[in-house]
Design a protein around this motif. Structure first.
Motif, PDB file in Angstrom:
ATOM      1  N   LEU A 253       0.852  -1.184   0.000  1.00  0.00           N
ATOM      2  CA  LEU A 253       0.000   0.000   0.000  1.00  0.00           C
ATOM      3  C   LEU A 253       0.883   1.228   0.000  1.00  0.00           C
ATOM      4  CD1 LEU A 253      -2.840   1.311   0.234  1.00  0.00           C
ATOM      5  CD2 LEU A 253      -2.434   1.363   2.718  1.00  0.00           C
ATOM      6  N   LYS A 254       0.745   2.037  -1.024  1.00  0.00           N
ATOM      7  CA  LYS A 254       1.471   3.302  -1.069  1.00  0.00           C
ATOM      8  C   LYS A 254       0.588   4.379  -0.435  1.00  0.00           C
ATOM      9  CE  LYS A 254       4.131   1.997  -5.153  1.00  0.00           C
ATOM     10  NZ  LYS A 254       5.411   1.870  -4.454  1.00  0.00           N
ATOM     11  N   ASP A 255       1.186   5.274   0.296  1.00  0.00           N
ATOM     12  CA  ASP A 255       0.451   6.275   1.075  1.00  0.00           C
ATOM     13  C   ASP A 255       1.045   7.651   0.759  1.00  0.00           C
ATOM     14  OD1 ASP A 255      -0.683   7.885   3.146  1.00  0.00           O
ATOM     15  OD2 ASP A 255      -0.932   6.106   4.388  1.00  0.00           O
ATOM     16  N   ILE A 256       0.246   8.510   0.123  1.00  0.00           N
ATOM     17  CA  ILE A 256       0.734   9.802  -0.359  1.00  0.00           C
ATOM     18  C   ILE A 256      -0.201  10.905   0.106  1.00  0.00           C
ATOM     19  CG2 ILE A 256       1.308  11.175  -2.399  1.00  0.00           C
ATOM     20  CD1 ILE A 256       1.690   8.548  -3.926  1.00  0.00           C
ATOM     21  N   THR A 257       0.365  12.006   0.575  1.00  0.00           N
ATOM     22  CA  THR A 257      -0.421  13.180   0.937  1.00  0.00           C
ATOM     23  C   THR A 257      -0.296  14.237  -0.153  1.00  0.00           C
ATOM     24  OG1 THR A 257      -0.152  12.764   3.307  1.00  0.00           O
ATOM     25  CG2 THR A 257      -0.746  15.005   2.657  1.00  0.00           C
ATOM     26  N   VAL A 258      -1.448  14.756  -0.600  1.00  0.00           N
ATOM     27  CA  VAL A 258      -1.473  15.733  -1.691  1.00  0.00           C
ATOM     28  C   VAL A 258      -2.360  16.916  -1.289  1.00  0.00           C
ATOM     29  CG1 VAL A 258      -1.698  16.019  -4.173  1.00  0.00           C
ATOM     30  CG2 VAL A 258      -1.563  13.719  -3.220  1.00  0.00           C
ATOM     31  N   PRO A 259      -1.807  18.107  -1.097  1.00  0.00           N
ATOM     32  CA  PRO A 259      -2.641  19.276  -0.797  1.00  0.00           C
ATOM     33  C   PRO A 259      -3.275  19.843  -2.067  1.00  0.00           C
ATOM     34  CG  PRO A 259      -0.316  19.871  -0.712  1.00  0.00           C
ATOM     35  CD  PRO A 259      -0.373  18.406  -1.016  1.00  0.00           C
ATOM     36  N   LEU A 260      -4.594  19.647  -2.209  1.00  0.00           N
ATOM     37  CA  LEU A 260      -5.301  20.099  -3.408  1.00  0.00           C
ATOM     38  C   LEU A 260      -6.575  20.876  -3.107  1.00  0.00           C
ATOM     39  CD1 LEU A 260      -5.148  16.942  -5.757  1.00  0.00           C
ATOM     40  CD2 LEU A 260      -3.862  19.078  -6.021  1.00  0.00           C
ATOM     41  N   LEU A 261      -7.173  20.642  -1.962  1.00  0.00           N
ATOM     42  CA  LEU A 261      -8.482  21.222  -1.667  1.00  0.00           C
ATOM     43  C   LEU A 261      -8.367  22.657  -1.182  1.00  0.00           C
ATOM     44  CD1 LEU A 261     -10.037  18.147   0.152  1.00  0.00           C
ATOM     45  CD2 LEU A 261     -10.662  18.999  -2.119  1.00  0.00           C
ATOM     46  N   PRO A 262      -9.322  23.489  -1.522  1.00  0.00           N
ATOM     47  CA  PRO A 262      -9.288  24.875  -1.025  1.00  0.00           C
ATOM     48  C   PRO A 262      -9.535  24.908   0.484  1.00  0.00           C
ATOM     49  CG  PRO A 262     -11.357  24.424  -2.152  1.00  0.00           C
ATOM     50  CD  PRO A 262     -10.482  23.234  -2.397  1.00  0.00           C
ATOM     51  N   PRO A 263      -9.014  25.911   1.161  1.00  0.00           N
ATOM     52  CA  PRO A 263      -9.219  26.030   2.610  1.00  0.00           C
ATOM     53  C   PRO A 263     -10.701  26.001   2.962  1.00  0.00           C
ATOM     54  CG  PRO A 263      -7.555  27.593   1.883  1.00  0.00           C
ATOM     55  CD  PRO A 263      -8.146  26.989   0.646  1.00  0.00           C
ATOM     56  N   GLY A 264     -11.030  25.195   3.966  1.00  0.00           N
ATOM     57  CA  GLY A 264     -12.408  25.088   4.423  1.00  0.00           C
ATOM     58  C   GLY A 264     -13.217  23.984   3.780  1.00  0.00           C
ATOM     59  N   ALA A 265     -12.708  23.373   2.693  1.00  0.00           N
ATOM     60  CA  ALA A 265     -13.470  22.357   1.975  1.00  0.00           C
ATOM     61  C   ALA A 265     -13.715  21.109   2.814  1.00  0.00           C
ATOM     62  CB  ALA A 265     -12.759  21.986   0.679  1.00  0.00           C
ATOM     63  N   LEU A 266     -12.795  20.803   3.710  1.00  0.00           N
ATOM     64  CA  LEU A 266     -12.913  19.579   4.504  1.00  0.00           C
ATOM     65  C   LEU A 266     -13.794  19.754   5.740  1.00  0.00           C
ATOM     66  CD1 LEU A 266      -9.242  18.277   4.257  1.00  0.00           C
ATOM     67  CD2 LEU A 266     -11.277  17.178   3.322  1.00  0.00           C
ATOM     68  N   ARG A 267     -14.204  20.977   6.019  1.00  0.00           N
ATOM     69  CA  ARG A 267     -15.107  21.245   7.135  1.00  0.00           C
ATOM     70  C   ARG A 267     -14.591  20.643   8.445  1.00  0.00           C
ATOM     71  NH1 ARG A 267     -21.102  20.345   4.329  1.00  0.00           N
ATOM     72  NH2 ARG A 267     -20.696  21.652   2.494  1.00  0.00           N
ATOM     73  N   GLY A 268     -13.327  20.853   8.690  1.00  0.00           N
ATOM     74  CA  GLY A 268     -12.739  20.408   9.944  1.00  0.00           C
ATOM     75  C   GLY A 268     -12.120  19.032   9.917  1.00  0.00           C
ATOM     76  N   LYS A 269     -12.396  18.243   8.869  1.00  0.00           N
ATOM     77  CA  LYS A 269     -11.768  16.926   8.757  1.00  0.00           C
ATOM     78  C   LYS A 269     -10.301  17.100   8.350  1.00  0.00           C
ATOM     79  CE  LYS A 269     -13.668  13.597   6.589  1.00  0.00           C
ATOM     80  NZ  LYS A 269     -14.313  12.788   5.516  1.00  0.00           N
ATOM     81  N   PRO A 270      -9.435  16.155   8.726  1.00  0.00           N
ATOM     82  CA  PRO A 270      -8.020  16.316   8.397  1.00  0.00           C
ATOM     83  C   PRO A 270      -7.682  16.031   6.935  1.00  0.00           C
ATOM     84  CG  PRO A 270      -8.375  14.275   9.601  1.00  0.00           C
ATOM     85  CD  PRO A 270      -9.678  15.015   9.632  1.00  0.00           C
ATOM     86  N   GLU A 271      -8.507  15.212   6.248  1.00  0.00           N
ATOM     87  CA  GLU A 271      -8.131  14.793   4.898  1.00  0.00           C
ATOM     88  C   GLU A 271      -9.316  14.153   4.190  1.00  0.00           C
ATOM     89  OE1 GLU A 271      -5.025  12.165   6.053  1.00  0.00           O
ATOM     90  OE2 GLU A 271      -6.365  10.476   6.407  1.00  0.00           O
ATOM     91  N   PHE A 272      -9.194  14.077   2.874  1.00  0.00           N
ATOM     92  CA  PHE A 272     -10.134  13.331   2.036  1.00  0.00           C
ATOM     93  C   PHE A 272      -9.368  12.117   1.516  1.00  0.00           C
ATOM     94  CE2 PHE A 272     -12.105  12.268  -2.024  1.00  0.00           C
ATOM     95  CZ  PHE A 272     -13.464  12.337  -1.725  1.00  0.00           C
ATOM     96  N   ARG A 273      -9.850  10.931   1.808  1.00  0.00           N
ATOM     97  CA  ARG A 273      -9.119   9.706   1.463  1.00  0.00           C
ATOM     98  C   ARG A 273      -9.592   9.134   0.127  1.00  0.00           C
ATOM     99  NH1 ARG A 273      -7.871   6.038   6.752  1.00  0.00           N
ATOM    100  NH2 ARG A 273      -6.824   7.653   7.966  1.00  0.00           N
ATOM    101  N   LEU A 274      -8.704   9.145  -0.850  1.00  0.00           N
ATOM    102  CA  LEU A 274      -8.990   8.600  -2.176  1.00  0.00           C
ATOM    103  C   LEU A 274      -8.149   7.343  -2.357  1.00  0.00           C
ATOM    104  CD1 LEU A 274      -9.193  10.624  -5.505  1.00  0.00           C
ATOM    105  CD2 LEU A 274      -8.107   8.379  -5.395  1.00  0.00           C
ATOM    106  N   LEU A 275      -8.817   6.215  -2.559  1.00  0.00           N
ATOM    107  CA  LEU A 275      -8.125   4.955  -2.795  1.00  0.00           C
ATOM    108  C   LEU A 275      -8.084   4.689  -4.298  1.00  0.00           C
ATOM    109  CD1 LEU A 275      -6.860   2.301  -1.704  1.00  0.00           C
ATOM    110  CD2 LEU A 275      -9.181   1.343  -1.704  1.00  0.00           C
ATOM    111  N   HIS A 276      -6.876   4.602  -4.851  1.00  0.00           N
ATOM    112  CA  HIS A 276      -6.697   4.351  -6.281  1.00  0.00           C
ATOM    113  C   HIS A 276      -6.276   2.901  -6.488  1.00  0.00           C
ATOM    114  CE1 HIS A 276      -4.459   5.434 -10.286  1.00  0.00           C
ATOM    115  NE2 HIS A 276      -5.554   4.726 -10.487  1.00  0.00           N
ATOM    116  N   ILE A 277      -7.107   2.152  -7.219  1.00  0.00           N
ATOM    117  CA  ILE A 277      -6.770   0.774  -7.573  1.00  0.00           C
ATOM    118  C   ILE A 277      -6.823   0.636  -9.088  1.00  0.00           C
ATOM    119  CG2 ILE A 277      -7.520  -0.248  -5.403  1.00  0.00           C
ATOM    120  CD1 ILE A 277     -10.144  -0.928  -6.672  1.00  0.00           C
ATOM    121  N   SER A 278      -5.992  -0.258  -9.610  1.00  0.00           N
ATOM    122  CA  SER A 278      -5.928  -0.425 -11.062  1.00  0.00           C
ATOM    123  C   SER A 278      -5.337  -1.784 -11.399  1.00  0.00           C
ATOM    124  CB  SER A 278      -5.066   0.686 -11.683  1.00  0.00           C
ATOM    125  OG  SER A 278      -5.252   0.754 -13.089  1.00  0.00           O
TER     126      SER A 278
END
Length: 309
Positions: free
Chosen positions: A42-67
């Motif tokens: 499992l590769k684990d990568i952090t990517v800052p892409l969302l505008p400030p406030g988009a997460l409404r207090g959550k630390p992150e949006f988790r996107l699982l990429h499988i292929s």
């Protein structure tokens, strides 16, 4: 016995031993390469892409990429490992194709994805979803020759119907908008560009400016299509197809990419102009090339965070 005969008598046994040693080394290398198919990462990568406030207090949006599951009936280790990815609690699952490597494998794909199909998801297919694998000349990869598909139909329609029934979005030549939690997503995808099945004109144009996260989906990371997505302003592209190089040199240095992308960007997260590009190592291989060298199968958890103000 003359001198030539004496030398020949000494060399022949050594040549025989050398040949046996070479065969043993080749067999050992093949056995190791085959065993790597079941050492999933499992590769684990952090990517800052969302505008400030988009997460409404959550630390992150988790996107699982499988292929590139390339599923064959009986691959129980792979099935169990993929199913266990649900424990990561992804907010969104993105599947970029080549799920099949056998006409009987749709039930195995559905078992592997199992609980992930209960989560928000989106997908595009690759040609190995549509048509069965075939034995090819391995030198075609080294010479960068495009292979003609087998055109032996696989039951991809049944698989697609099952994905959609469970709530996943088909992004093939579509612009799709939906919301997960507080994150507004604008996504678009094309059919497999490696065999020129894509038609970007069907989705062209910038993503909805009201979205928080814009995603570009394509099975093969072909630069001519990635350029269109980047020009239209998509933030993150997701693709597979390359298997990370599959038969790599130490350090996971790819020898070939089997597509138009350069070797330096054959796997992982990179920049493609202003757009971020993630290329998956994939979770399987063609049934006719069951080896991986210095390039283990993997899925990737992309932790998408807010950018700094």
């Amino acid at each position: 016995m003359n001198e030539t005969a004496k030398v020949t008598k000494r060399i022949l046994p050594l040549a025989g031993l050398t040949g046996i040693g070479a065969l043993a080394a080749t067999a050992g290398l093949a056995a190791w390469g085959n065993s790597e198919l079941r050492k999933f990462e499992l590769k684990d990568i952090t990517v800052p892409l969302l505008p400030p406030g988009a997460l409404r207090g959550k630390p992150e949006f988790r996107l699982l990429h499988i292929s590139d599951l390339h599923m064959i009936p009986g691959q129980d280790t792979k099935t169990a490992w993929v199913s266990a990815l649900d424990s990561l609690s992804p907010d969104l699952v993105v599947n970029t194709g080549d799920n099949l490597s056998d006409e009987r494998a749709v039930p195995d794909v559905l078992r592997a994805l199992g609980p992930l199909l209960n989560r928000p998801g989106i997908f595009v297919f690759g040609t190995n979803d549509y048509w069965g694998p075939q034995l090819v000349n391995p030198f075609s990869y080294l010479l960068k020759l495009r292979r003609t598909p087998s055109y032996i139909d696989l039951p991809w329609r049944d698989m697609r119907a099952a994905f959609i029934e469970r709530g996943w979005h088909d992004a093939t030549h579509k612009r799709v908008e939906f919301q997960v939690g507080g994150v507004r997503i604008a996504a678009a995808g094309v059919d497999d560009p490696h065999h020129n099945l894509d038609d970007y004109s069907l989705i062209e144009g910038p993503p909805n400016p009201d979205s928080n996260l814009s995603l570009a989906l394509l099975h093969s990371p072909e630069p001519r299509v990635l350029s269109r997505f980047a020009e239209d302003g998509y933030q993150l592209s997701l693709s597979g197809h390359t298997h990370g190089g599959q038969l790599c040199l130490p350090g996971s240095r790819a020898i070939v990419t089997n597509c138009g992308i350069d070797r330096a960007r054959v796997q992982g997260l990179h920049d493609f102009g202003p757009m971020k590009m993630h290329v998956s190592n994939g979770l399987g291989t063609s049934r006719y090339v069951p080896f991986r060298f210095f390039c283990r199968p993997s899925a990737t958890l992309l932790r998408i965070t807010e950018t700094t103000a």
